[in-house]
Design a protein around this motif. Structure first.
Motif, mmCIF file in Angstrom:
data_model
loop_
_atom_site.group_PDB
_atom_site.id
_atom_site.type_symbol
_atom_site.label_atom_id
_atom_site.label_comp_id
_atom_site.label_asym_id
_atom_site.label_seq_id
_atom_site.Cartn_x
_atom_site.Cartn_y
_atom_site.Cartn_z
ATOM 1 N N PRO A 184 0.825 -1.212 0.000
ATOM 2 C CA PRO A 184 0.000 0.000 0.000
ATOM 3 C C PRO A 184 0.859 1.262 0.000
ATOM 4 O O PRO A 184 1.934 1.299 0.602
ATOM 5 C CB PRO A 184 -0.804 -0.107 1.295
ATOM 6 N N SER A 185 0.357 2.283 -0.693
ATOM 7 C CA SER A 185 1.039 3.581 -0.688
ATOM 8 C C SER A 185 0.866 4.203 0.699
ATOM 9 O O SER A 185 0.083 3.726 1.525
ATOM 10 C CB SER A 185 0.442 4.495 -1.751
ATOM 11 N N GLU A 186 1.567 5.288 0.942
ATOM 12 C CA GLU A 186 1.458 5.959 2.243
ATOM 13 C C GLU A 186 0.027 6.443 2.464
ATOM 14 O O GLU A 186 -0.518 6.323 3.577
ATOM 15 C CB GLU A 186 2.444 7.133 2.327
ATOM 16 N N ARG A 202 -2.138 3.435 3.217
ATOM 17 C CA ARG A 202 -1.818 2.958 4.565
ATOM 18 C C ARG A 202 -2.496 3.825 5.627
ATOM 19 O O ARG A 202 -3.102 3.320 6.573
ATOM 20 C CB ARG A 202 -0.294 2.972 4.753
ATOM 21 N N GLN A 203 -2.414 5.141 5.439
ATOM 22 C CA GLN A 203 -3.022 6.051 6.412
ATOM 23 C C GLN A 203 -4.541 5.905 6.432
ATOM 24 O O GLN A 203 -5.158 5.872 7.497
ATOM 25 C CB GLN A 203 -2.636 7.506 6.106
ATOM 26 N N ARG A 204 -5.163 5.769 5.244
ATOM 27 C CA ARG A 204 -6.619 5.582 5.188
ATOM 28 C C ARG A 204 -7.022 4.273 5.859
ATOM 29 O O ARG A 204 -8.052 4.199 6.532
ATOM 30 C CB ARG A 204 -7.117 5.626 3.749
ATOM 31 N N ALA A 205 -6.187 3.235 5.672
ATOM 32 C CA ALA A 205 -6.495 1.940 6.301
ATOM 33 C C ALA A 205 -6.395 2.036 7.817
ATOM 34 O O ALA A 205 -7.219 1.470 8.543
ATOM 35 C CB ALA A 205 -5.556 0.864 5.765
ATOM 36 N N LEU A 206 -5.392 2.754 8.298
ATOM 37 C CA LEU A 206 -5.239 2.928 9.751
ATOM 38 C C LEU A 206 -6.395 3.731 10.336
ATOM 39 O O LEU A 206 -6.834 3.477 11.461
ATOM 40 C CB LEU A 206 -3.904 3.611 10.070
ATOM 41 N N ASP A 207 -6.876 4.711 9.579
ATOM 42 C CA ASP A 207 -7.986 5.560 10.052
ATOM 43 C C ASP A 207 -9.349 4.892 9.923
ATOM 44 O O ASP A 207 -10.311 5.334 10.538
ATOM 45 C CB ASP A 207 -7.998 6.882 9.274
ATOM 46 N N TYR A 208 -9.441 3.820 9.138
ATOM 47 C CA TYR A 208 -10.737 3.187 8.878
ATOM 48 C C TYR A 208 -11.232 2.461 10.135
ATOM 49 O O TYR A 208 -10.530 1.652 10.728
ATOM 50 C CB TYR A 208 -10.614 2.194 7.718
ATOM 51 N N ASP A 209 -12.455 2.779 10.534
ATOM 52 C CA ASP A 209 -13.010 2.110 11.707
ATOM 53 C C ASP A 209 -14.384 1.491 11.418
ATOM 54 O O ASP A 209 -15.112 1.124 12.326
ATOM 55 C CB ASP A 209 -13.086 3.064 12.908
ATOM 56 N N GLY A 210 -14.684 1.348 10.121
ATOM 57 C CA GLY A 210 -15.955 0.744 9.737
ATOM 58 C C GLY A 210 -15.866 -0.773 9.671
ATOM 59 O O GLY A 210 -14.876 -1.387 10.111
ATOM 60 N N ASP A 211 -16.896 -1.370 9.102
ATOM 61 C CA ASP A 211 -16.970 -2.819 8.948
ATOM 62 C C ASP A 211 -16.052 -3.259 7.807
ATOM 63 O O ASP A 211 -16.260 -2.884 6.654
ATOM 64 C CB ASP A 211 -18.417 -3.234 8.665
ATOM 65 N N VAL A 229 -3.904 -6.057 6.567
ATOM 66 C CA VAL A 229 -2.431 -6.110 6.617
ATOM 67 C C VAL A 229 -1.885 -4.946 7.431
ATOM 68 O O VAL A 229 -1.030 -5.130 8.294
ATOM 69 C CB VAL A 229 -1.836 -6.113 5.188
ATOM 70 N N VAL A 230 -2.362 -3.751 7.157
ATOM 71 C CA VAL A 230 -1.836 -2.567 7.846
ATOM 72 C C VAL A 230 -2.180 -2.595 9.330
ATOM 73 O O VAL A 230 -1.339 -2.279 10.174
ATOM 74 C CB VAL A 230 -2.364 -1.277 7.165
ATOM 75 N N LYS A 231 -3.401 -2.997 9.658
ATOM 76 C CA LYS A 231 -3.792 -3.016 11.074
ATOM 77 C C LYS A 231 -3.170 -4.192 11.826
ATOM 78 O O LYS A 231 -2.896 -4.088 13.012
ATOM 79 C CB LYS A 231 -5.313 -3.034 11.196
ATOM 80 N N ALA A 232 -2.931 -5.285 11.127
ATOM 81 C CA ALA A 232 -2.318 -6.450 11.772
ATOM 82 C C ALA A 232 -0.867 -6.173 12.138
ATOM 83 O O ALA A 232 -0.395 -6.573 13.198
ATOM 84 C CB ALA A 232 -2.410 -7.666 10.863
ATOM 85 N N ASP A 233 -0.143 -5.500 11.240
ATOM 86 C CA ASP A 233 1.273 -5.220 11.489
ATOM 87 C C ASP A 233 1.651 -3.924 10.786
ATOM 88 O O ASP A 233 1.855 -3.904 9.572
ATOM 89 C CB ASP A 233 2.150 -6.363 10.982
#
Length: 125
Positions: free
Chosen positions: A23-25, A28-37, A51-55
């Motif tokens: 993932p691009s930066e 990655r940031q959007r994935a970290l900020d995502y709190d939906g289902d 992947v991003v939230k796991a590690d």
């Protein structure tokens, strides 16, 4: 052997694929900020979030793994290049023509230095 060549080709191709899949930066940031289902996301987006939230260091781990996989091949390439460089240096040091050229250059320099160091004679008219 053919198997080694195929393995090296596979590693190089996978390396390119792994790099493009990371993932691009911004992603990655959007994935970290995502709190939906997560189940509501498309498969590719779901993969990035998981992947991003796991590690958070997944990208670094993937790059290190890729480096380890390609290190032996890169070392062989460097060794071959270094061998060529050493061979060229040996050839230059053993070159009779280069020695003659350097000796001639040194002699010309000595003659020029000698002629400049002698006092100039004055001409009488």
């Amino acid at each position: 052997s053919d198997l080694e060549i195929l393995t090296q080709m596979f590693v190089k191709k996978c390396g390119i694929t792994v790099k493009t899949l990371l993932p691009s930066e911004d992603e990655r940031q959007r994935a970290l900020d995502y709190d939906g289902d997560v189940e509501a996301l498309a498969p590719a987006e779901m993969w990035v979030v998981e992947v991003v939230k796991a590690d958070p260091k997944f990208e670094d781990c993937a790059k290190v793994a890729l480096t380890i996989l390609t290190l032996a091949d890169d070392a062989k390439d460097l060794e071959a290049s270094l061998g060529k460089l050493i061979s060229a240096c040996v050839d230059i040091r053993a070159s009779v023509g280069l020695r003659k050229l350097l000796r001639c250059t040194l002699e010309v320099g000595s003659v020029l230095n000698e002629s400049y160091s002698q006092p100039k004679k004055k001409h009488r008219h």
